[in-house]
Design an enzyme around this catalytic site. Structure first.
Site, PDB file in Angstrom:
ATOM      1  CG  HIS A  46       4.459  -4.051   7.069  1.00 20.77           C
ATOM      2  ND1 HIS A  46       5.011  -4.919   6.154  1.00 20.77           N
ATOM      3  CD2 HIS A  46       5.430  -3.155   7.365  1.00 20.77           C
ATOM      4  CE1 HIS A  46       6.252  -4.560   5.905  1.00 20.77           C
ATOM      5  NE2 HIS A  46       6.541  -3.487   6.621  1.00 20.77           N
ATOM      6  CE1 TYR A  49       6.207  -9.196  11.664  1.00 25.15           C
ATOM      7  CE2 TYR A  49       6.723  -7.144  12.771  1.00 25.15           C
ATOM      8  CZ  TYR A  49       6.983  -8.064  11.781  1.00 25.15           C
ATOM      9  OH  TYR A  49       8.010  -7.856  10.896  1.00 25.15           O
ATOM     10  CG  HIS A  92       8.223  -4.557  -0.961  1.00 35.69           C
ATOM     11  ND1 HIS A  92       8.390  -3.492  -1.797  1.00 35.69           N
ATOM     12  CD2 HIS A  92       7.977  -4.016   0.269  1.00 35.69           C
ATOM     13  CE1 HIS A  92       8.274  -2.356  -1.124  1.00 35.69           C
ATOM     14  NE2 HIS A  92       8.026  -2.655   0.134  1.00 35.69           N
ATOM     15  CG  HIS A  94      -0.087  -7.370  -0.545  1.00 37.15           C
ATOM     16  ND1 HIS A  94       0.566  -8.247   0.302  1.00 37.15           N
ATOM     17  CD2 HIS A  94      -1.389  -7.750  -0.543  1.00 37.15           C
ATOM     18  CE1 HIS A  94      -0.317  -9.106   0.793  1.00 37.15           C
ATOM     19  NE2 HIS A  94      -1.506  -8.830   0.303  1.00 37.15           N
ATOM     20  NE  ARG A 113      15.490   2.819   3.313  1.00 39.70           N
ATOM     21  CZ  ARG A 113      14.825   2.478   2.212  1.00 39.70           C
ATOM     22  NH1 ARG A 113      15.443   2.446   1.045  1.00 39.70           N
ATOM     23  NH2 ARG A 113      13.537   2.164   2.255  1.00 39.70           N
ATOM     24  CD  GLU A 312       4.638   2.595   3.825  1.00 44.06           C
ATOM     25  OE1 GLU A 312       5.001   1.757   2.980  1.00 44.06           O
ATOM     26  OE2 GLU A 312       3.685   2.412   4.605  1.00 44.06           O
TER      27      GLU A 312
END
Length: 742
Positions: A46, A49, A92, A94, A113, A312
């Site tokens: 994520h 890359y 988003h 998963h 954001r 997170e």
């Protein structure tokens, strides 16, 4: 950390043995547990890359109007008059499979954001969504939860959801795709990047307190597929929990800080949390940073350093502030009821140090760039599927044929989904959900005054095309996105992408990804619409079965002079119908069509011939005739072919049509790209056909509007009422009956 302990821990954190050895070489020693946790999140798919960036380098990313390209929180383009537009798309997937409401809600929060961290006020959200079949109870539960999460967060934070897609297919059973796009506007002078500079400047953590929700989300959720429900339940603590009202206060506080010039750099805390924000801002700025972990405001007792650094938790930002401006930053934050803590200091040595108090124990120390710039880059093996030639030899037109029944089956109006969203906030929406493209008034962000111009937006994807041929299929997706905004009068300027694929350790998946990138590159170059940002979502698989390749494209374009409403897809009586664009010849291929997949049961074949240069000419011509109000109605030919396109026009108009030349299911339901249907008065028909010919755009008069039935050749004669019932009942009956709680 002892080598034998590291051998066990790094694998549990998702790092390979080779990656651990790389870390050892970079540090010249074994990492401790905190350092290992930081590398595990930053070197995840994520954040890094690592499996895709070797291919992403082939995408076009530059143009004179591109102010910020890939690599920052959002892409930014210059649209003239001192106004810039920020745009971003994220996945988003998963989290939404595990906790549908919160997964989707925090997807919206994160993408917003990304926009206001660039200094832009978000003015629009779009949500391309994909779920398992409607007859599968779990897929319906996921769909209801996701739709409720998007609406619950977007409506509460006050940003309109102005369009998107909704797709149901067996390939997404157990692994939905929840992609979210956001767009915002800003004065060019307010643009701020996510970089830490100025030795002695302060890193201020703004927003919500840090909790244990979302710990390791980017490594736990984004770097592995799904198996069964019991295993997925273990991942629930890794799903973030959102608060849209905190986000609204954070948004307003950040924009005020940027307006007053109090911030030299700013970064969203999304994937990998504080680890990502501190290391990326320091690395981009060529600086280092000391981070006081004891200063992080938290909402749970006894959080370990690795939890604080990798959580997170949502609605948080990191701002780089000069010491002289700190009091004013704290004053503004307090007025907006936003917590603010000085957690870091910019240094000049390139080191990221995690401390227990600025003068306390050093808990971790590593070069910031090793988390960011030195992440792995894999050239993974790639190979086409072994049965590719066999698949491409199949005849996708074979199957039981009942054209009237097939047309009714293929109709599905997403109006129920759109009814969950507020799409008129800010009163910018000229053309909203349900049309080919979205059109928003462009206002000057400094004064709020209309500029007389408008922004066209569309999100598009087609897993069927890309399963059959990922390269041509992706080029066709870009062309469809461009055609959709042309239908509202906009000319393409830039693209963002969300590349949703299966397990990158499977060579056929990497072949799909590589082919899709090349198809996107070719099409974006042809339309002169560079890729200014994007997202790659891998490991989309269930029980080791990969999803069909699903690159999703978000496109933005400009309508140069908005005088009146674009014509839309509503027709009146007594108009001529014209098919513009590439004209399929003979027994055109049905491969990749909804008819072939959902009715014929064939997922192979060879896609219909596609002329990219012709599609570019057609898109340019369509955007021009819409701007000049040359036609009474316009509608892109996409999913379901011309049969579905004409039926949708009839349903929206409550007016029938009589169309000739559609004599079998191939003509009705093939999905050849680059086509559009327009309606115009008989008196304009001759000159219109001459003009299209002069512009190198094929045009064919196919019929007229009128009556109360849709008559297509000699094979379909259905009342508009029957079409309407078939179209509008499916989703409310399937999704509108359940109850969803967040």
């Amino acid at each position: 950390m002892a080598p034998e302990d590291a051998d066990r821990v790094h694998r549990e954190l998702g790092l390979s043995d080779e990656e651990y050895e790389n870390i050892y070489a970079l540090l010249g020693r074994h990492p401790n547990h905190l350092e290992l946790a930081m590398y595990s999140v930053m070197w995840s798919e994520h954040c890094s890359y690592k499996s895709s960036k070797i291919h992403l380098k082939r995408l076009p990313t530059e143009a004179p109007w591109v102010l910020v390209g890939p690599g920052e929180n959002a892409g930014v383009i210059d649209v003239g008059d001192g106004i810039a537009v920020a745009i971003r798309i994220e996945s988003h997937n998963h989290p939404s499979a595990i906790e549908p409401y919160q997964g989707a809600a925090t997807g919206v929060g994160g993408i917003l954001r990304d926009i206001f961290t660039m200094g832009a006020r978000p003015i629009a959200v779009m949500d391309p969504l994909r779920f398992g079949p409607l007859d599968d109870p779990r897929s319906r539960w996921i769909a209801e939860g996701v739709i409720s999460g998007v609406s619950g967060y977007g409506n509460s934070v006050g940003v309109p959801t102005v369009g998107g897609e909704i797709v149901f297919d067996e390939t997404y059973k157990g692994n939905p795709l929840v992609n979210v796009l956001a767009m915002g506007v800003l004065p060019v002078e307010r643009l701020v990047l996510g970089r830490a500079s100025g030795v002695g400047n302060l890193a201020v953590l703004l927003g919500a307190s840090t909790g244990r929700d979302g710990i390791g989300g980017v490594s736990v959720l984004a770097s592995a597929g799904f198996d069964d429900e019991s295993a997925n339940a273990d991942k629930r603590p890794s799903v973030q929990v959102g608060d849209p009202f905190e986000e609204k206060r954070l948004l307003e506080a950040c924009l005020e800080l940027l307006d007053e010039g109090l911030v030299t750099g700013i970064q969203d805390l999304g994937g990998a949390g504080i680890t990502c924000a501190t290391s990326e801002t320091a690395s981009r700025g060529g600086a280092g940073m000391d981070v006081d972990i004891s200063a992080i405001h938290s909402r749970e007792e006894g959080m370990e350093p690795f939890e604080l650094m990798t959580s997170e938790s949502q609605e948080r930002m990191l701002a780089i502030v000069q010491p002289r401006d700190l009091d004013r930053v704290l004053e503004i934050s307090s007025r907006w009821e936003i917590a603010a803590s000085v957690i870091g200091r910019v240094t000049g040595d390139g080191q990221l140090r995690i401390l227990d108090g600025f003068d306390g124990e050093v808990l971790a120390e590593l070069p910031a760039s090793t988390l960011h710039d030195d992440a792995p880059e894999y050239d993974r093996p790639l190979a086409p599927p072994q049965d590719l030639n066999e698949r491409r030899s199949l005849d996708a037109s074979v199957g039981p044929v009942d054209c009237s029944a097939d047309l009714l089956t293929l109709l599905r109006d997403p109006a129920w989904v759109y009814s969950q969203y507020d799409h008129q906030l800010f009163l910018n929406t000229v053309v909203g959900p349900g049309s080919d493209g979205t059109l928003l008034r462009l206002r000057d962000p400094r004064t709020g005054r209309e500029t007389g111009r408008a922004l066209g937006l569309s999100t598009d994807g087609n897993h069927r095309w890309c399963h059959v041929d990922p390269r041509q299929g992706t080029a066709m997706v870009v062309a469809e996105a461009a055609m959709n905004i042309a239908c509202v009068g906009a000319e393409p300027m830039a693209v963002v992408n969300c590349l949703n694929f299966g397990n990158p350790e499977h060579p056929d998946v990497m072949w799909q990804l590589s082919e899709a990138v090349d198809g996107m590159s070719e099409a974006c170059k042809a339309f002169n619409a560079p890729v200014v940002g994007g997202n790659v979502s891998l490991y989309n698989e269930t029980n080791s079965i990969d999803i069909a390749p699903t690159p999703v494209v978000g496109i933005i374009g400009m309508h140069p002079r908005l005088v009146e409403q674009p014509p839309g897809i509503t027709v009146g009586d007594g108009l001529s119908l014209v098919l513009l664009g590439q004209q399929p010849q003979g027994d055109v291929s049905m491969a990749g069509s909804r008819w072939a997949w959902e009715i014929g049961g064939c997922k192979g074949g060879t896609l219909p011939a596609f002329d990219l240069a012709q599609a570019v000419r057609t898109v340019a011509f369509v955007s021009e005739i819409v701007q000049k109000n040359r036609v009474e109605a316009v509608h892109d030919v996409g999913d379901g072919g011309i049969g579905v396109a004409l039926a949708e026009m009839a349903i929206n108009s409550r007016v029938g049509m009589d169309v000739s030349g559609l004599d079998d299911h191939r003509a009705l339901f093939n999905e050849s790209g680059g086509r559009v249907v327009v309606a115009l008065s008989d008196s304009d028909l001759r000159s219109f056909l001459e003009e299209s010919s002069n512009r190198g755009v094929p045009a064919q008069s196919i019929g007229r509007t009128g009556g109360l039935s849709l008559v297509l050749g000699s094979i379909i004669d259905l009342s508009v009422d029957d079409l309407t019932r078939a179209s509008r009942d499916a989703l409310p009956q399937a999704l509108g009956q359940g109850t969803v709680s967040g």
